[in-house]
Motif scaffolding. Sequence first.
Motif, PDB file in Angstrom:
ATOM      1  N   HIS A  76      10.157  -2.534  -4.826  1.00 14.38           N
ATOM      2  CA  HIS A  76      10.214  -1.415  -5.762  1.00 14.38           C
ATOM      3  C   HIS A  76      11.419  -1.660  -6.667  1.00 14.38           C
ATOM      4  O   HIS A  76      12.303  -2.462  -6.334  1.00 14.38           O
ATOM      5  CB  HIS A  76      10.324  -0.088  -5.023  1.00 14.38           C
ATOM      6  N   TYR A  77      11.432  -0.989  -7.804  1.00 14.01           N
ATOM      7  CA  TYR A  77      12.435  -1.318  -8.808  1.00 14.01           C
ATOM      8  C   TYR A  77      13.112  -0.051  -9.315  1.00 14.01           C
ATOM      9  O   TYR A  77      12.449   0.917  -9.686  1.00 14.01           O
ATOM     10  CB  TYR A  77      11.781  -2.070  -9.972  1.00 14.01           C
TER      11      TYR A  77
ATOM     12  N   GLN B 199       5.375  -2.237   3.582  1.00 10.48           N
ATOM     13  CA  GLN B 199       4.112  -1.488   3.576  1.00 10.48           C
ATOM     14  C   GLN B 199       3.444  -1.709   4.927  1.00 10.48           C
ATOM     15  O   GLN B 199       2.540  -2.530   5.082  1.00 10.48           O
ATOM     16  CB  GLN B 199       3.212  -1.957   2.422  1.00 10.48           C
TER      17      GLN B 199
ATOM     18  N   GLN C  74       7.322 -11.290 -10.680  1.00 11.78           N
ATOM     19  CA  GLN C  74       7.185 -10.010 -11.381  1.00 11.78           C
ATOM     20  C   GLN C  74       7.685 -10.092 -12.818  1.00 11.78           C
ATOM     21  O   GLN C  74       7.110  -9.485 -13.727  1.00 11.78           O
ATOM     22  CB  GLN C  74       7.936  -8.910 -10.627  1.00 11.78           C
TER      23      GLN C  74
ATOM     24  N   LEU D   3       4.998   3.375   4.255  1.00 13.45           N
ATOM     25  CA  LEU D   3       6.057   2.677   3.530  1.00 13.45           C
ATOM     26  C   LEU D   3       7.400   2.890   4.225  1.00 13.45           C
ATOM     27  O   LEU D   3       7.892   4.012   4.307  1.00 13.45           O
ATOM     28  CB  LEU D   3       6.122   3.191   2.084  1.00 13.45           C
TER      29      LEU D   3
ATOM     30  N   VAL E 248       6.859  -5.389  -0.031  1.00 16.45           N
ATOM     31  CA  VAL E 248       6.707  -5.187  -1.473  1.00 16.45           C
ATOM     32  C   VAL E 248       8.086  -4.881  -2.055  1.00 16.45           C
ATOM     33  O   VAL E 248       9.009  -4.495  -1.340  1.00 16.45           O
ATOM     34  CB  VAL E 248       5.746  -4.016  -1.797  1.00 16.45           C
TER      35      VAL E 248
ATOM     36  N   MET F 182      10.703   2.656  -8.168  1.00 17.00           N
ATOM     37  CA  MET F 182       9.270   2.818  -8.414  1.00 17.00           C
ATOM     38  C   MET F 182       8.557   1.489  -8.236  1.00 17.00           C
ATOM     39  O   MET F 182       9.182   0.420  -8.221  1.00 17.00           O
ATOM     40  CB  MET F 182       9.047   3.358  -9.826  1.00 17.00           C
ATOM     41  N   SER F 183       7.236   1.550  -8.122  1.00 12.78           N
ATOM     42  CA  SER F 183       6.454   0.321  -7.975  1.00 12.78           C
ATOM     43  C   SER F 183       6.419  -0.420  -9.307  1.00 12.78           C
ATOM     44  O   SER F 183       6.679   0.157 -10.377  1.00 12.78           O
ATOM     45  CB  SER F 183       5.034   0.653  -7.516  1.00 12.78           C
ATOM     46  N   ALA F 184       6.076  -1.696  -9.249  1.00  7.17           N
ATOM     47  CA  ALA F 184       6.086  -2.545 -10.444  1.00  7.17           C
ATOM     48  C   ALA F 184       5.149  -2.034 -11.527  1.00  7.17           C
ATOM     49  O   ALA F 184       5.475  -2.083 -12.726  1.00  7.17           O
ATOM     50  CB  ALA F 184       5.709  -3.977 -10.054  1.00  7.17           C
ATOM     51  N   ASP F 185       3.997  -1.519 -11.123  1.00  6.07           N
ATOM     52  CA  ASP F 185       3.034  -1.087 -12.144  1.00  6.07           C
ATOM     53  C   ASP F 185       3.420   0.235 -12.808  1.00  6.07           C
ATOM     54  O   ASP F 185       2.888   0.593 -13.856  1.00  6.07           O
ATOM     55  CB  ASP F 185       1.615  -0.989 -11.561  1.00  6.07           C
ATOM     56  N   GLN F 186       4.372   0.973 -12.225  1.00  8.69           N
ATOM     57  CA  GLN F 186       4.835   2.226 -12.831  1.00  8.69           C
ATOM     58  C   GLN F 186       5.930   1.997 -13.877  1.00  8.69           C
ATOM     59  O   GLN F 186       6.180   2.868 -14.715  1.00  8.69           O
ATOM     60  CB  GLN F 186       5.378   3.168 -11.747  1.00  8.69           C
TER      61      GLN F 186
ATOM     62  N   ARG G 291      10.669  -2.954   0.375  1.00 10.63           N
ATOM     63  CA  ARG G 291      10.008  -1.953   1.200  1.00 10.63           C
ATOM     64  C   ARG G 291       8.991  -2.667   2.084  1.00 10.63           C
ATOM     65  O   ARG G 291       8.494  -3.738   1.740  1.00 10.63           O
ATOM     66  CB  ARG G 291       9.264  -0.916   0.337  1.00 10.63           C
TER      67      ARG G 291
END
Length: 464
Positions: free
Chosen positions: A214-215, A236, A272, A242, A212, A436-440, A234
Amino acid sequence: MIGINSDITERKEYESRLEHIAHFDALTHLPNRVLLADRLHQAMAQAQRRGQHLAVVYLDLDGFKETNDHYGHDTGDQVLVTLTQRMKEALREGDTLARIGGDEFVVVLIDLEDTSACLPLVTRLLAAAAQPMHLGELILQVSASLGITFYPQTQDIEADQLLRQADQAMYQAKVAGKNRYSIFDAEQDSSIRGHHESLERIRLALEQGEFVLHYQPKVNMRSGKVIGVEALIRWQHPGKGLLMPAGFLPVIEDHPLAVSMGEWVMDAALIQIERWRAFGLEMPISVNVGARQLQQSDFVERLKAILAAHPQVSPASLELEVLETSALADMVQVSQVIEACAQIGVMFALDDFGTGYSSLTYLKRLRVALLKIDQSFVRDMLDDPDDLAILQGVIGLASAFKREVIAEGVETVAHGTLLLQLGCELAQGYGIARPMSADQLPAWVAAWKPDVAWSDLRLSLNQE
């Protein structure tokens, strides 16, 4: 009765000959592979019972093929028979000398108090093999390369594995110059096998979608704008959680998998960008490009193919970061790649700037849009005058060559304040946001505001 006894005697002689053929080499009358396996199993069991060691020595003759080809097979056979006798004389009673094919022999040395106890015997074997032979009017000489391994080992091991280990060590002796012995390194072999297993596991993880991105946001501290994000890979892992890149990227650094993973990162970043755009968020992404990937002769063509799969994304939304040391490895090739990418709208950043062999010459030749100051200089600049001087120098260089500059490793408000005073407005680091993850990210972007100290500094500078 005499006839019956005669038949029984002949049958027993025939069975005895068959038994000999099944277990002994026809030319040298040494044990063959079948009998060697049996002897080795017995010797291993005995070593365990007695708490002793045994050595398996794989012996291959140097120069035998040339002798055989030049003087004929009959002479070659005489060489093998003569050498067999000499090697038998060099060994002790109870040791096994077997011929397993051609000019290859295996020796099992038993009753060793420790592993070093085999070395005098090995030295005698080398001397026996290298001694000149008088065959008729000919004086011939060969030598031998020996590979040695021991039993027992720290891990359970089978007889056939011991033979493979000794064979590998023999090959190392050949590579090192022949007419010598090499001892199998079980620890190194375990490390190599572990490395291979790790590669296979990473390949599987890539196929199964276990990686995955992270950004980490990059911001303009003066204006408060979020100018983009850096994609950080990262793993998973289903069993370990992680995993950070330091746990797996070094394994593939010099392997073709590095290229596959690099291209996966590019593709995932473009996907993304499309997803965020659907939420109304326009966010450029920078991705790291490793040396192995950058050195591919078709790098630009492959990049174009990845971009073509996402026609809704502007190439300018993807930025490529290359380590300064990687860029210097092949200046001509890298500068051509950077030029070609600029023509299709993809810009480059020079990562960890200041850690390599920075010079005005190469900064002029590489058309990078952005210089990233290495975090090691930023982190210590508040306390280390040398780091502060390097920072000032890099910012000055960037300004002179009309390049943008961004500081990594901004951990505190004080770091940001000093950078702004030095004329560096762009920054990233834990003092701004952790990856952080994409959805955050959308919520973070909506909520983020620069620190009051930076805003106050902006106002005071504007007033001046």
